[in-house]
Design a protein around this motif. Structure first.
Motif, PDB file in Angstrom:
ATOM      1  N   GLN A  86      21.206 -21.856  -7.824  1.00  0.00           N
ATOM      2  CA  GLN A  86      20.877 -22.175  -9.219  1.00  0.00           C
ATOM      3  C   GLN A  86      19.732 -23.179  -9.341  1.00  0.00           C
ATOM      4  O   GLN A  86      19.341 -23.531 -10.449  1.00  0.00           O
ATOM      5  CB  GLN A  86      22.123 -22.711  -9.930  1.00  0.00           C
ATOM      6  CG  GLN A  86      23.215 -21.659 -10.114  1.00  0.00           C
ATOM      7  CD  GLN A  86      24.526 -22.246 -10.604  1.00  0.00           C
ATOM      8  OE1 GLN A  86      24.787 -23.440 -10.424  1.00  0.00           O
ATOM      9  NE2 GLN A  86      25.359 -21.421 -11.220  1.00  0.00           N
ATOM     10  N   GLY A  87      19.192 -23.617  -8.194  1.00  0.00           N
ATOM     11  CA  GLY A  87      18.015 -24.466  -8.210  1.00  0.00           C
ATOM     12  C   GLY A  87      18.264 -25.941  -8.003  1.00  0.00           C
ATOM     13  O   GLY A  87      17.319 -26.740  -8.110  1.00  0.00           O
ATOM     14  N   LYS A  88      19.486 -26.333  -7.710  1.00  0.00           N
ATOM     15  CA  LYS A  88      19.748 -27.748  -7.483  1.00  0.00           C
ATOM     16  C   LYS A  88      19.047 -28.229  -6.215  1.00  0.00           C
ATOM     17  O   LYS A  88      19.019 -27.531  -5.208  1.00  0.00           O
ATOM     18  CB  LYS A  88      21.255 -28.009  -7.356  1.00  0.00           C
ATOM     19  CG  LYS A  88      21.580 -29.476  -7.120  1.00  0.00           C
ATOM     20  CD  LYS A  88      23.076 -29.752  -7.106  1.00  0.00           C
ATOM     21  CE  LYS A  88      23.356 -31.217  -6.853  1.00  0.00           C
ATOM     22  NZ  LYS A  88      24.810 -31.533  -6.879  1.00  0.00           N
ATOM     23  N   GLU A  89      18.455 -29.405  -6.275  1.00  0.00           N
ATOM     24  CA  GLU A  89      17.831 -30.018  -5.106  1.00  0.00           C
ATOM     25  C   GLU A  89      18.789 -31.047  -4.502  1.00  0.00           C
ATOM     26  O   GLU A  89      19.485 -31.756  -5.222  1.00  0.00           O
ATOM     27  CB  GLU A  89      16.505 -30.671  -5.492  1.00  0.00           C
ATOM     28  CG  GLU A  89      15.473 -29.672  -5.986  1.00  0.00           C
ATOM     29  CD  GLU A  89      14.105 -30.294  -6.196  1.00  0.00           C
ATOM     30  OE1 GLU A  89      13.918 -31.461  -5.791  1.00  0.00           O
ATOM     31  OE2 GLU A  89      13.233 -29.613  -6.765  1.00  0.00           O
ATOM     32  N   PHE A  90      18.778 -31.119  -3.180  1.00  0.00           N
ATOM     33  CA  PHE A  90      19.675 -32.019  -2.461  1.00  0.00           C
ATOM     34  C   PHE A  90      18.829 -33.051  -1.719  1.00  0.00           C
ATOM     35  O   PHE A  90      17.905 -32.699  -0.983  1.00  0.00           O
ATOM     36  CB  PHE A  90      20.546 -31.231  -1.494  1.00  0.00           C
ATOM     37  CG  PHE A  90      21.466 -30.260  -2.185  1.00  0.00           C
ATOM     38  CD1 PHE A  90      22.737 -30.653  -2.582  1.00  0.00           C
ATOM     39  CD2 PHE A  90      21.048 -28.959  -2.468  1.00  0.00           C
ATOM     40  CE1 PHE A  90      23.582 -29.769  -3.225  1.00  0.00           C
ATOM     41  CE2 PHE A  90      21.886 -28.064  -3.114  1.00  0.00           C
ATOM     42  CZ  PHE A  90      23.164 -28.471  -3.499  1.00  0.00           C
ATOM     43  N   PRO A  91      19.122 -34.349  -1.900  1.00  0.00           N
ATOM     44  CA  PRO A  91      18.267 -35.396  -1.347  1.00  0.00           C
ATOM     45  C   PRO A  91      18.390 -35.524   0.171  1.00  0.00           C
ATOM     46  O   PRO A  91      19.344 -35.039   0.784  1.00  0.00           O
ATOM     47  CB  PRO A  91      18.779 -36.662  -2.047  1.00  0.00           C
ATOM     48  CG  PRO A  91      20.201 -36.355  -2.384  1.00  0.00           C
ATOM     49  CD  PRO A  91      20.242 -34.892  -2.706  1.00  0.00           C
ATOM     50  N   ALA A  92      17.411 -36.195   0.744  1.00  0.00           N
ATOM     51  CA  ALA A  92      17.429 -36.491   2.178  1.00  0.00           C
ATOM     52  C   ALA A  92      18.610 -37.407   2.500  1.00  0.00           C
ATOM     53  O   ALA A  92      19.142 -38.105   1.627  1.00  0.00           O
ATOM     54  CB  ALA A  92      16.123 -37.143   2.593  1.00  0.00           C
ATOM     55  N   PHE A  93      19.012 -37.412   3.755  1.00  0.00           N
ATOM     56  CA  PHE A  93      20.143 -38.250   4.159  1.00  0.00           C
ATOM     57  C   PHE A  93      20.076 -38.484   5.662  1.00  0.00           C
ATOM     58  O   PHE A  93      19.304 -37.845   6.387  1.00  0.00           O
ATOM     59  CB  PHE A  93      21.477 -37.579   3.798  1.00  0.00           C
ATOM     60  CG  PHE A  93      21.721 -36.265   4.500  1.00  0.00           C
ATOM     61  CD1 PHE A  93      22.408 -36.212   5.714  1.00  0.00           C
ATOM     62  CD2 PHE A  93      21.263 -35.072   3.951  1.00  0.00           C
ATOM     63  CE1 PHE A  93      22.629 -35.007   6.356  1.00  0.00           C
ATOM     64  CE2 PHE A  93      21.483 -33.855   4.590  1.00  0.00           C
ATOM     65  CZ  PHE A  93      22.170 -33.826   5.796  1.00  0.00           C
ATOM     66  N   GLU A  94      20.898 -39.407   6.117  1.00  0.00           N
ATOM     67  CA  GLU A  94      21.103 -39.633   7.542  1.00  0.00           C
ATOM     68  C   GLU A  94      22.554 -39.319   7.880  1.00  0.00           C
ATOM     69  O   GLU A  94      23.447 -39.519   7.049  1.00  0.00           O
ATOM     70  CB  GLU A  94      20.774 -41.082   7.925  1.00  0.00           C
ATOM     71  CG  GLU A  94      19.292 -41.408   7.821  1.00  0.00           C
ATOM     72  CD  GLU A  94      18.969 -42.766   8.413  1.00  0.00           C
ATOM     73  OE1 GLU A  94      19.913 -43.541   8.702  1.00  0.00           O
ATOM     74  OE2 GLU A  94      17.766 -43.056   8.594  1.00  0.00           O
ATOM     75  N   ALA A  95      22.770 -38.821   9.089  1.00  0.00           N
ATOM     76  CA  ALA A  95      24.128 -38.437   9.482  1.00  0.00           C
ATOM     77  C   ALA A  95      24.296 -38.573  10.983  1.00  0.00           C
ATOM     78  O   ALA A  95      23.331 -38.409  11.751  1.00  0.00           O
ATOM     79  CB  ALA A  95      24.427 -37.001   9.051  1.00  0.00           C
ATOM     80  N   ASP A  96      25.524 -38.867  11.389  1.00  0.00           N
ATOM     81  CA  ASP A  96      25.881 -38.854  12.798  1.00  0.00           C
ATOM     82  C   ASP A  96      26.336 -37.457  13.186  1.00  0.00           C
ATOM     83  O   ASP A  96      27.085 -36.802  12.437  1.00  0.00           O
ATOM     84  CB  ASP A  96      27.016 -39.838  13.081  1.00  0.00           C
ATOM     85  CG  ASP A  96      26.590 -41.283  12.919  1.00  0.00           C
ATOM     86  OD1 ASP A  96      25.420 -41.592  13.238  1.00  0.00           O
ATOM     87  OD2 ASP A  96      27.414 -42.108  12.472  1.00  0.00           O
ATOM     88  N   VAL A  97      25.889 -36.993  14.329  1.00  0.00           N
ATOM     89  CA  VAL A  97      26.326 -35.710  14.871  1.00  0.00           C
ATOM     90  C   VAL A  97      26.763 -35.926  16.314  1.00  0.00           C
ATOM     91  O   VAL A  97      26.372 -36.892  16.971  1.00  0.00           O
ATOM     92  CB  VAL A  97      25.214 -34.641  14.806  1.00  0.00           C
ATOM     93  CG1 VAL A  97      24.760 -34.411  13.379  1.00  0.00           C
ATOM     94  CG2 VAL A  97      24.038 -35.017  15.690  1.00  0.00           C
ATOM     95  N   TYR A  98      27.560 -34.981  16.792  1.00  0.00           N
ATOM     96  CA  TYR A  98      28.031 -35.018  18.168  1.00  0.00           C
ATOM     97  C   TYR A  98      27.448 -33.806  18.895  1.00  0.00           C
ATOM     98  O   TYR A  98      27.800 -32.663  18.594  1.00  0.00           O
ATOM     99  CB  TYR A  98      29.559 -35.011  18.208  1.00  0.00           C
ATOM    100  CG  TYR A  98      30.156 -36.248  17.579  1.00  0.00           C
ATOM    101  CD1 TYR A  98      30.508 -37.346  18.357  1.00  0.00           C
ATOM    102  CD2 TYR A  98      30.343 -36.332  16.199  1.00  0.00           C
ATOM    103  CE1 TYR A  98      31.039 -38.494  17.776  1.00  0.00           C
ATOM    104  CE2 TYR A  98      30.871 -37.473  15.611  1.00  0.00           C
ATOM    105  CZ  TYR A  98      31.220 -38.547  16.410  1.00  0.00           C
ATOM    106  OH  TYR A  98      31.737 -39.682  15.825  1.00  0.00           O
ATOM    107  N   GLN A  99      26.526 -34.067  19.804  1.00  0.00           N
ATOM    108  CA  GLN A  99      25.796 -33.023  20.519  1.00  0.00           C
ATOM    109  C   GLN A  99      26.467 -32.725  21.858  1.00  0.00           C
ATOM    110  O   GLN A  99      26.649 -33.609  22.677  1.00  0.00           O
ATOM    111  CB  GLN A  99      24.358 -33.457  20.761  1.00  0.00           C
ATOM    112  CG  GLN A  99      23.552 -32.561  21.689  1.00  0.00           C
ATOM    113  CD  GLN A  99      23.288 -31.196  21.097  1.00  0.00           C
ATOM    114  OE1 GLN A  99      22.621 -31.085  20.076  1.00  0.00           O
ATOM    115  NE2 GLN A  99      23.806 -30.146  21.735  1.00  0.00           N
ATOM    116  N   ARG A 100      26.845 -31.486  22.059  1.00  0.00           N
ATOM    117  CA  ARG A 100      27.417 -31.099  23.351  1.00  0.00           C
ATOM    118  C   ARG A 100      26.364 -31.231  24.443  1.00  0.00           C
ATOM    119  O   ARG A 100      25.237 -30.767  24.297  1.00  0.00           O
ATOM    120  CB  ARG A 100      27.920 -29.665  23.297  1.00  0.00           C
ATOM    121  CG  ARG A 100      28.416 -29.155  24.654  1.00  0.00           C
ATOM    122  CD  ARG A 100      29.004 -27.774  24.585  1.00  0.00           C
ATOM    123  NE  ARG A 100      29.442 -27.342  25.915  1.00  0.00           N
ATOM    124  CZ  ARG A 100      30.324 -26.396  26.143  1.00  0.00           C
ATOM    125  NH1 ARG A 100      30.874 -25.750  25.125  1.00  0.00           N
ATOM    126  NH2 ARG A 100      30.664 -26.069  27.374  1.00  0.00           N
TER     127      ARG A 100
END
Length: 316
Positions: free
Chosen positions: A210-224
């Protein structure tokens, strides 16, 4: 990295359960949605439910002849069919054809693949790699809207290893891995959590369309980055089990020298790596045959650009 990436609207979406036939939350939900798919309807699209491995589901086993979720390599999908090949190899090609052929413009836009684990993974959101910005935005959206579930993001693809899971058939894909739940058992609380994850994800796709924009962010991830097997005797039999202080501590740091295993004669065996790791899928029942006591992951902080629909800058 661009400040904003863009994505085309997503219209071809599938929700798959029973990829492993004894992981019952997805099995039960998909069977329900095959009877009544009204929960999967949104203004801009309708998600399609699929029971991925009917034979395994019928027998309440992980797989019938071969792990279906390891059968989606290009070598398997592009090789000629043989009469005596495993059922799951044939089924992988069927799913690939059904969802538009991996890597093609006709491929489904997104697959949500529903899984359970016997490990204490809680709510785990699985994607292949961090560069999948649209998938990262879905995961972040879930984390924002369901903070009480404490969802973690797990990147399963090791560098240089070809993708092999069911989600790789579509342009984008996310695996929902919920646990602990025993194999062949369905828990109402786990099922309801999975149901909520699907609803929030479908809502995100609808908003994006529907055209909503989502802002930038920082996140923790767990990389195998690898895995650790059980200690074994010379004959190959397991000689030690996961230590009680490590059991159920998925996503918690494990330092060199800390207890990892307990030998069958009662001796503590420490983790002998040279740096801190984050074990996941600790003591997963299905991984015994794969000779994996736990997966080794590293924790990484990522910056993800903003996301908009087509017309913005960059690409997802």
């Amino acid at each position: 990295m661009p400040s904003t990436v863009s994505a085309n609207p997503l219209h071809l979406v599938a929700v798959t359960g029973g990829t492993h036939g004894n992981e019952m939350s997805g099995v039960c939900l998909v069977k329900h949605w095959l009877r009544d798919s009204s929960e999967l309807v949104r203004d801009t699209f309708t998600a399609v439910p699929l029971l991925a491995n009917p034979k395994a589901t019928e027998n309440c086993v992980r797989y019938y002849e071969r792990d279906l979720n390891r059968c989606f390599t290009m070598d398997i999908l592009s090789s000629p069919e043989l009469q005596d090949e495993p059922y799951e190899v044939k089924r992988a090609r069927e799913i690939n054809r059904l969802f538009g052929l991996r890597g093609s413009t006709n491929a489904f836009d997104m697959i949500l693949d529903l899984h359970n684990t016997t490990s204490n993974m809680g709510v785990c959101l699985i994607i292949s790699e961090a560069q999948r910005h649209l998938e990262m935005h879905v995961c972040h959206h879930i984390q924002k809207h369901l903070p009480n579930y404490n969802p973690r993001i797990y990147l399963y693809a090791e560098p240089g290893v070809e993708l092999y899971d069911l989600c790789s058939v579509s342009k984008y894909g996310i695996g929902f891995e919920l646990g602990p739940q025993p194999q062949g058992v369905v828990r109402a609380d786990t099922l309801q959590t999975m149901r909520t994850l699907v609803q929030v994800t479908l809502d995100f796709i609808n908003q994006l369309n529907q055209g909503k924009e989502f802002p930038a962010f920082e996140a923790d991830v767990y990389q195998r980055v690898g895995h650790v097997d059980f200690p074994r005797a010379p004959d190959g039999e397991i000689s030690a089990v996961v230590h009680p202080s490590l059991q159920d501590r998925d996503f918690s740091p494990l330092h060199p020298g800390e207890p990892a295993f307990l030998s069958l004669d009662g001796k503590m065996i420490p983790y002998n790596g040279d740096q801190q790791i984050y074990p996941v899928f600790i003591n997963e029942a299905a991984y015994y045959e794969k000779k994996i006591a736990f997966i080794v992951a590293e924790k990484i902080r990522l910056s993800i650009p903003a996301l908009c629909t087509t017309g913005g800058q960059g690409s997802p």
